[in-house]
Design a protein around this motif. Sequence first.
Motif, PDB file in Angstrom:
ATOM      1  N   HIS A 250     -10.466 -30.751 -74.471  1.00 24.36           N
ATOM      2  CA  HIS A 250      -9.042 -30.956 -74.191  1.00 24.36           C
ATOM      3  C   HIS A 250      -8.684 -30.438 -72.801  1.00 24.36           C
ATOM      4  O   HIS A 250      -8.007 -31.120 -72.022  1.00 24.36           O
ATOM      5  CB  HIS A 250      -8.185 -30.266 -75.258  1.00 24.36           C
ATOM      6  N   ASP A 251      -9.127 -29.229 -72.489  1.00 34.89           N
ATOM      7  CA  ASP A 251      -8.844 -28.655 -71.167  1.00 34.89           C
ATOM      8  C   ASP A 251      -9.530 -29.459 -70.066  1.00 34.89           C
ATOM      9  O   ASP A 251      -8.966 -29.641 -68.980  1.00 34.89           O
ATOM     10  CB  ASP A 251      -9.286 -27.197 -71.102  1.00 34.89           C
ATOM     11  N   ALA A 252     -10.727 -29.953 -70.341  1.00 33.40           N
ATOM     12  CA  ALA A 252     -11.449 -30.761 -69.353  1.00 33.40           C
ATOM     13  C   ALA A 252     -10.679 -32.037 -69.040  1.00 33.40           C
ATOM     14  O   ALA A 252     -10.590 -32.444 -67.875  1.00 33.40           O
ATOM     15  CB  ALA A 252     -12.843 -31.088 -69.857  1.00 33.40           C
ATOM     16  N   GLU A 253     -10.106 -32.664 -70.048  1.00 27.68           N
ATOM     17  CA  GLU A 253      -9.301 -33.869 -69.820  1.00 27.68           C
ATOM     18  C   GLU A 253      -8.093 -33.553 -68.953  1.00 27.68           C
ATOM     19  O   GLU A 253      -7.729 -34.340 -68.067  1.00 27.68           O
ATOM     20  CB  GLU A 253      -8.870 -34.471 -71.151  1.00 27.68           C
TER      21      GLU A 253
ATOM     22  N   VAL B 199      -7.917 -31.154 -66.738  1.00 30.53           N
ATOM     23  CA  VAL B 199      -8.430 -30.904 -65.388  1.00 30.53           C
ATOM     24  C   VAL B 199      -8.722 -32.226 -64.680  1.00 30.53           C
ATOM     25  O   VAL B 199      -8.398 -32.385 -63.503  1.00 30.53           O
ATOM     26  CB  VAL B 199      -9.684 -29.997 -65.424  1.00 30.53           C
ATOM     27  N   VAL B 200      -9.313 -33.172 -65.379  1.00 28.85           N
ATOM     28  CA  VAL B 200      -9.605 -34.484 -64.788  1.00 28.85           C
ATOM     29  C   VAL B 200      -8.311 -35.145 -64.332  1.00 28.85           C
ATOM     30  O   VAL B 200      -8.216 -35.643 -63.201  1.00 28.85           O
ATOM     31  CB  VAL B 200     -10.366 -35.391 -65.779  1.00 28.85           C
ATOM     32  N   GLN B 201      -7.323 -35.136 -65.189  1.00 33.11           N
ATOM     33  CA  GLN B 201      -6.040 -35.757 -64.843  1.00 33.11           C
ATOM     34  C   GLN B 201      -5.418 -35.081 -63.625  1.00 33.11           C
ATOM     35  O   GLN B 201      -4.975 -35.756 -62.690  1.00 33.11           O
ATOM     36  CB  GLN B 201      -5.089 -35.693 -66.033  1.00 33.11           C
ATOM     37  N   GLU B 202      -5.405 -33.767 -63.619  1.00 26.49           N
ATOM     38  CA  GLU B 202      -4.818 -33.019 -62.503  1.00 26.49           C
ATOM     39  C   GLU B 202      -5.621 -33.245 -61.218  1.00 26.49           C
ATOM     40  O   GLU B 202      -5.050 -33.373 -60.137  1.00 26.49           O
ATOM     41  CB  GLU B 202      -4.758 -31.530 -62.841  1.00 26.49           C
ATOM     42  N   THR B 203      -6.926 -33.318 -61.343  1.00 27.45           N
ATOM     43  CA  THR B 203      -7.789 -33.543 -60.179  1.00 27.45           C
ATOM     44  C   THR B 203      -7.469 -34.870 -59.503  1.00 27.45           C
ATOM     45  O   THR B 203      -7.264 -34.924 -58.283  1.00 27.45           O
ATOM     46  CB  THR B 203      -9.274 -33.517 -60.594  1.00 27.45           C
ATOM     47  N   PHE B 204      -7.407 -35.930 -60.286  1.00 26.84           N
ATOM     48  CA  PHE B 204      -7.155 -37.237 -59.694  1.00 26.84           C
ATOM     49  C   PHE B 204      -5.718 -37.374 -59.205  1.00 26.84           C
ATOM     50  O   PHE B 204      -5.465 -38.064 -58.210  1.00 26.84           O
ATOM     51  CB  PHE B 204      -7.550 -38.368 -60.640  1.00 26.84           C
ATOM     52  N   LEU B 205      -4.788 -36.713 -59.848  1.00 28.12           N
ATOM     53  CA  LEU B 205      -3.404 -36.714 -59.371  1.00 28.12           C
ATOM     54  C   LEU B 205      -3.324 -36.030 -58.010  1.00 28.12           C
ATOM     55  O   LEU B 205      -2.714 -36.551 -57.066  1.00 28.12           O
ATOM     56  CB  LEU B 205      -2.503 -36.004 -60.391  1.00 28.12           C
ATOM     57  N   LYS B 206      -3.961 -34.865 -57.886  1.00 26.63           N
ATOM     58  CA  LYS B 206      -3.959 -34.156 -56.603  1.00 26.63           C
ATOM     59  C   LYS B 206      -4.692 -34.964 -55.538  1.00 26.63           C
ATOM     60  O   LYS B 206      -4.253 -35.030 -54.382  1.00 26.63           O
ATOM     61  CB  LYS B 206      -4.596 -32.782 -56.752  1.00 26.63           C
ATOM     62  N   ALA B 207      -5.812 -35.561 -55.902  1.00 28.30           N
ATOM     63  CA  ALA B 207      -6.559 -36.363 -54.938  1.00 28.30           C
ATOM     64  C   ALA B 207      -5.709 -37.530 -54.440  1.00 28.30           C
ATOM     65  O   ALA B 207      -5.676 -37.807 -53.234  1.00 28.30           O
ATOM     66  CB  ALA B 207      -7.855 -36.875 -55.564  1.00 28.30           C
TER      67      ALA B 207
ATOM     68  N   ASP C 200      -7.621 -22.855 -61.735  1.00 30.16           N
ATOM     69  CA  ASP C 200      -6.182 -22.660 -61.981  1.00 30.16           C
ATOM     70  C   ASP C 200      -5.878 -22.688 -63.474  1.00 30.16           C
ATOM     71  O   ASP C 200      -5.094 -21.880 -63.974  1.00 30.16           O
ATOM     72  CB  ASP C 200      -5.361 -23.738 -61.264  1.00 30.16           C
ATOM     73  N   LEU C 201      -6.506 -23.611 -64.194  1.00 33.69           N
ATOM     74  CA  LEU C 201      -6.264 -23.712 -65.630  1.00 33.69           C
ATOM     75  C   LEU C 201      -6.801 -22.474 -66.359  1.00 33.69           C
ATOM     76  O   LEU C 201      -6.131 -21.949 -67.246  1.00 33.69           O
ATOM     77  CB  LEU C 201      -6.925 -24.970 -66.208  1.00 33.69           C
ATOM     78  N   ILE C 202      -7.964 -22.009 -65.981  1.00 27.59           N
ATOM     79  CA  ILE C 202      -8.557 -20.836 -66.607  1.00 27.59           C
ATOM     80  C   ILE C 202      -7.688 -19.600 -66.352  1.00 27.59           C
ATOM     81  O   ILE C 202      -7.497 -18.780 -67.256  1.00 27.59           O
ATOM     82  CB  ILE C 202      -9.993 -20.616 -66.090  1.00 27.59           C
TER      83      ILE C 202
END
Length: 87
Positions: free
Chosen positions: A43-46, A48-56, A83-85
């Motif tokens: 769940h946390d990985a998903e 992070v993926v979403q936040e990563t691509f949004l920031k990118a 940041d999430l951790i």
Amino acid sequence: MPQSDAAAVALARDGDSEAFRALVERHGRAVYGLAHRMTGSAHDAEDVVQETFLKAYRQLARFESRANFGTWLHRIAVNCAIDLIRS
């Protein structure tokens, strides 16, 4: 679909959403794997993926074409996971 990351980035900078989608499809699994290893949670990985691509996407104009897109994205993903951790 653009052949290279550089071509996809150039098109995405000009507003081509399909080019950015190609980048997401090309790098999404690697970002997820990294995020899952760092967070230990699917769940946390998903997230992070979403936040990563949004920031990118938001910072695409700042990406320097001489750099490797995958490396740049990896650094964003690591920062998002940290940041999430921390939170």
